[in-house]
Design an enzyme around this catalytic site. Structure first.
Site, PDB file in Angstrom:
ATOM      1  N   TYR A 150       0.841  -1.205   0.000  1.00 58.45           N
ATOM      2  CA  TYR A 150       0.000   0.000   0.000  1.00 58.45           C
ATOM      3  C   TYR A 150       0.873   1.251   0.000  1.00 58.45           C
ATOM      4  O   TYR A 150       0.713   2.140  -0.835  1.00 58.45           O
ATOM      5  CB  TYR A 150      -0.902  -0.022   1.225  1.00 58.45           C
ATOM      6  CG  TYR A 150      -1.883   1.128   1.335  1.00 58.45           C
ATOM      7  CD1 TYR A 150      -2.895   1.300   0.389  1.00 58.45           C
ATOM      8  CD2 TYR A 150      -1.815   2.023   2.400  1.00 58.45           C
ATOM      9  CE1 TYR A 150      -3.809   2.344   0.506  1.00 58.45           C
ATOM     10  CE2 TYR A 150      -2.730   3.056   2.525  1.00 58.45           C
ATOM     11  CZ  TYR A 150      -3.734   3.223   1.583  1.00 58.45           C
ATOM     12  OH  TYR A 150      -4.635   4.247   1.705  1.00 58.45           O
ATOM     13  N   ARG A 191     -10.459  -1.924  10.253  1.00 55.60           N
ATOM     14  CA  ARG A 191      -9.873  -0.710  10.807  1.00 55.60           C
ATOM     15  C   ARG A 191     -10.419  -0.457  12.201  1.00 55.60           C
ATOM     16  O   ARG A 191     -11.469  -0.959  12.592  1.00 55.60           O
ATOM     17  CB  ARG A 191     -10.121   0.475   9.889  1.00 55.60           C
ATOM     18  CG  ARG A 191      -9.149   0.435   8.728  1.00 55.60           C
ATOM     19  CD  ARG A 191      -9.202   1.663   7.895  1.00 55.60           C
ATOM     20  NE  ARG A 191     -10.324   1.610   6.977  1.00 55.60           N
ATOM     21  CZ  ARG A 191     -10.454   2.436   5.955  1.00 55.60           C
ATOM     22  NH1 ARG A 191      -9.546   3.368   5.733  1.00 55.60           N
ATOM     23  NH2 ARG A 191     -11.493   2.347   5.138  1.00 55.60           N
ATOM     24  N   VAL A 193     -11.871   1.959  13.824  1.00 54.88           N
ATOM     25  CA  VAL A 193     -13.188   2.539  14.136  1.00 54.88           C
ATOM     26  C   VAL A 193     -14.312   1.507  13.977  1.00 54.88           C
ATOM     27  O   VAL A 193     -15.041   1.240  14.940  1.00 54.88           O
ATOM     28  CB  VAL A 193     -13.446   3.832  13.323  1.00 54.88           C
ATOM     29  CG1 VAL A 193     -14.862   4.331  13.550  1.00 54.88           C
ATOM     30  CG2 VAL A 193     -12.429   4.917  13.718  1.00 54.88           C
ATOM     31  N   GLN A 214       0.085   3.147  20.872  1.00 54.81           N
ATOM     32  CA  GLN A 214       0.254   3.786  19.561  1.00 54.81           C
ATOM     33  C   GLN A 214      -0.854   4.828  19.374  1.00 54.81           C
ATOM     34  O   GLN A 214      -1.957   4.651  19.890  1.00 54.81           O
ATOM     35  CB  GLN A 214       0.250   2.746  18.419  1.00 54.81           C
ATOM     36  CG  GLN A 214      -1.060   2.052  18.123  1.00 54.81           C
ATOM     37  CD  GLN A 214      -1.303   0.835  19.007  1.00 54.81           C
ATOM     38  OE1 GLN A 214      -0.900   0.789  20.152  1.00 54.81           O
ATOM     39  NE2 GLN A 214      -2.010  -0.156  18.473  1.00 54.81           N
ATOM     40  N   ARG A 216      -3.200   7.662  16.983  1.00 60.57           N
ATOM     41  CA  ARG A 216      -3.784   8.084  15.705  1.00 60.57           C
ATOM     42  C   ARG A 216      -4.594   9.343  15.990  1.00 60.57           C
ATOM     43  O   ARG A 216      -4.896   9.660  17.141  1.00 60.57           O
ATOM     44  CB  ARG A 216      -4.727   7.013  15.118  1.00 60.57           C
ATOM     45  CG  ARG A 216      -4.073   5.695  14.732  1.00 60.57           C
ATOM     46  CD  ARG A 216      -3.134   5.823  13.534  1.00 60.57           C
ATOM     47  NE  ARG A 216      -2.619   4.519  13.108  1.00 60.57           N
ATOM     48  CZ  ARG A 216      -1.544   3.924  13.634  1.00 60.57           C
ATOM     49  NH1 ARG A 216      -0.876   4.485  14.624  1.00 60.57           N
ATOM     50  NH2 ARG A 216      -1.142   2.751  13.158  1.00 60.57           N
TER      51      ARG A 216
HETATM   52  N1  UDP Z   1      -6.120  -1.379  16.091  1.00 53.98           N
HETATM   53  C1  UDP Z   1      -6.441  -1.982  17.294  1.00 53.98           C
HETATM   54  N2  UDP Z   1      -7.468  -2.898  17.303  1.00 53.98           N
HETATM   55  C2  UDP Z   1      -8.173  -3.238  16.188  1.00 53.98           C
HETATM   56  C3  UDP Z   1      -7.852  -2.607  14.973  1.00 53.98           C
HETATM   57  C4  UDP Z   1      -6.800  -1.693  14.948  1.00 53.98           C
HETATM   58  O1  UDP Z   1      -5.844  -1.686  18.338  1.00 53.98           O
HETATM   59  O2  UDP Z   1      -9.088  -4.079  16.305  1.00 53.98           O
HETATM   60  C5  UDP Z   1      -5.032  -0.384  16.065  1.00 53.98           C
HETATM   61  C6  UDP Z   1      -3.950  -0.655  15.018  1.00 53.98           C
HETATM   62  O3  UDP Z   1      -2.963  -1.512  15.525  1.00 53.98           O
HETATM   63  C7  UDP Z   1      -3.449   0.754  14.751  1.00 53.98           C
HETATM   64  C8  UDP Z   1      -4.649   1.632  14.994  1.00 53.98           C
HETATM   65  O4  UDP Z   1      -5.583   0.860  15.725  1.00 53.98           O
HETATM   66  O5  UDP Z   1      -2.437   1.081  15.684  1.00 53.98           O
HETATM   67  C9  UDP Z   1      -5.307   2.107  13.710  1.00 53.98           C
HETATM   68  O6  UDP Z   1      -5.485   1.001  12.886  1.00 53.98           O
HETATM   69  P1  UDP Z   1      -6.281   1.011  11.521  1.00 53.98           P
HETATM   70  O7  UDP Z   1      -6.323  -0.398  11.025  1.00 53.98           O
HETATM   71  O8  UDP Z   1      -7.572   1.693  11.702  1.00 53.98           O
HETATM   72  O9  UDP Z   1      -5.454   1.895  10.493  1.00 53.98           O
HETATM   73  P2  UDP Z   1      -3.960   2.454  10.389  1.00 53.98           P
HETATM   74  O10 UDP Z   1      -4.010   3.788  11.018  1.00 53.98           O
HETATM   75  O11 UDP Z   1      -2.999   1.539  11.116  1.00 53.98           O
HETATM   76  O12 UDP Z   1      -3.733   2.474   8.944  1.00 53.98           O
END
Ligand code: UDP
Length: 314
Positions: A150, A191, A193, A214, A216
């Site tokens: 990606y 994802r 959300v 982590q 976001r």
């Molecule tokens: N994440 C999490 N639990 C989940 C899905 C994602 O803790 O069930 C975490 C993931 O490891 C990342 C963050 O949430 O650190 C955002 O993940 P997402 O897949 O939404 O997108 P990214 O920002 O990594 O592209």
């Protein structure tokens, strides 16, 4: 008589962002030709446009030659899987739509003398060593890791867009999209959300990856689309971050979702996926200055609308 109505082509029009962009363009008087092959998009996202005389849908894989009759003023290239579990499942299609798909969409824009905007991503910064991320940061991406398909496809898409700008003098725009949420996200796209909200609504454990430290920063979809529209209409060809700078840890986010849904869910910890960026937050100084744009919707309001949507889906 020649119509003055602007004509936009949106690739990925049946996706989360593509469908919201299509709605905004229609509301601003555009005719829209939407394209999608439904790999990750859904007909549910565009069903409401059936019968709209300003909307036409073409089912097509945009890695194939795009043939369209008539004038086109704007090409918005949004087709791509965008969730980590999607692009892990279909890495080759992800690379093809970011490379060959961008080439075809640029070719269409060049042929039609249209303005072109590519949906790039904060993923081009990889696991960033600069925080918050400014547009002049070159990124820290593993070419061979699971997210490489990606990240590198989007980096190639940016490079190809700049090549068309330099060699063909095409009017191009590059938006770097940070985490976005809202209605029409796929419940099972993996994802954070949709994952947390659907888990909370069904009182299932909330799966926090790693220690949940982590970070976001989440932007509501209507804010994002407004910023992207402004970028297309601006005269700025260099990349612009669009996102909401309100940063939080995934553990904080899980707590916020539990509270907002009044859920009985408990938090469980799962392994951190490989190369998961440790921190991410857009520096939006450029968008503020150039586009007079900043997010308007706060997380509580945006989440209310998103949760209401997911209630109808779980
Ligand atoms: N994440 C999490 N639990 C989940 C899905 C994602 O803790 O069930 C975490 C993931 O490891 C990342 C963050 O949430 O650190 C955002 O993940 P997402 O897949 O939404 O997108 P990214 O920002 O990594 O592209």
């Amino acid at each position: 008589m020649k119509s003055k109505q602007p004509v936009s082509v949106v690739t990925g029009a049946a996706g989360f962002l593509g469908s919201h962009l299509t709605d905004l363009l229609l509301s601003r008087g555009h005719k829209v030709i939407g394209m999608d092959n439904f790999v990750t998009g859904s007909v549910d996202n565009i069903n409401h446009l059936g019968g709209n005389p300003n909307f036409r849908f073409v089912q097509q894989d945009v890695t194939e030659f795009i043939f369209l009759e008539g004038p086109v003023n704007y090409v918005w290239h949004f087709a791509s899987p965008a969730s980590p579990i999607d692009y892990l499942k279909i890495p080759i299609q992800t690379m093809k739509v970011g490379s060959l798909g961008t080439h075809k969409a640029l070719g269409l824009a060049k042929f039609k003398k249209a303005r072109f905007l590519v949906a790039s991503t904060s993923e081009i910064y990889g696991d960033p060593l600069v925080h918050p991320q400014t547009e002049d940061y070159w990124g820290n991406v593993s070419t061979i890791g699971p997210r490489g398909c990606y990240d590198e496809a989007k980096r190639f898409a940016e490079a190809l867009t700049m090549a068309y700008h330099r060699e063909h003098k095409l009017a191009t725009r590059i938006v770097r999209i940070f985490n976005t949420y809202g209605p029409r996200m796929r419940l099972n796209d993996g994802r954070v959300v949709p994952a947390f909200v659907s888990q909370a609504l069904t009182n299932k454990p909330i799966t926090v990856f790693g220690k949940g430290t982590q970070t976001r920063a989440f932007c509501y979809v209507s804010d994002l689309i407004e910023g992207i529209y402004r970028l297309m209409m601006s005269d700025h060809h260099l990349p612009v971050n669009i996102g909401n700078p309100r940063e939080m840890t995934m553990l904080e986010f899980a707590d916020a979702i539990i509270k907002a849904t009044k859920s009985k869910s408990k938090i469980v910890f799962k392994p951190l996926p490989q190369d998961d960026p440790k921190q991410r937050k857009p520096d939006i100084t450029k968008a503020k200055t150039l586009l007079k744009w900043e997010p308007q919707v706060d997380l509580a309001d945006g989440m209310k609308k998103t949760i209401a949507y997911f209630r109808t889906k779980v």
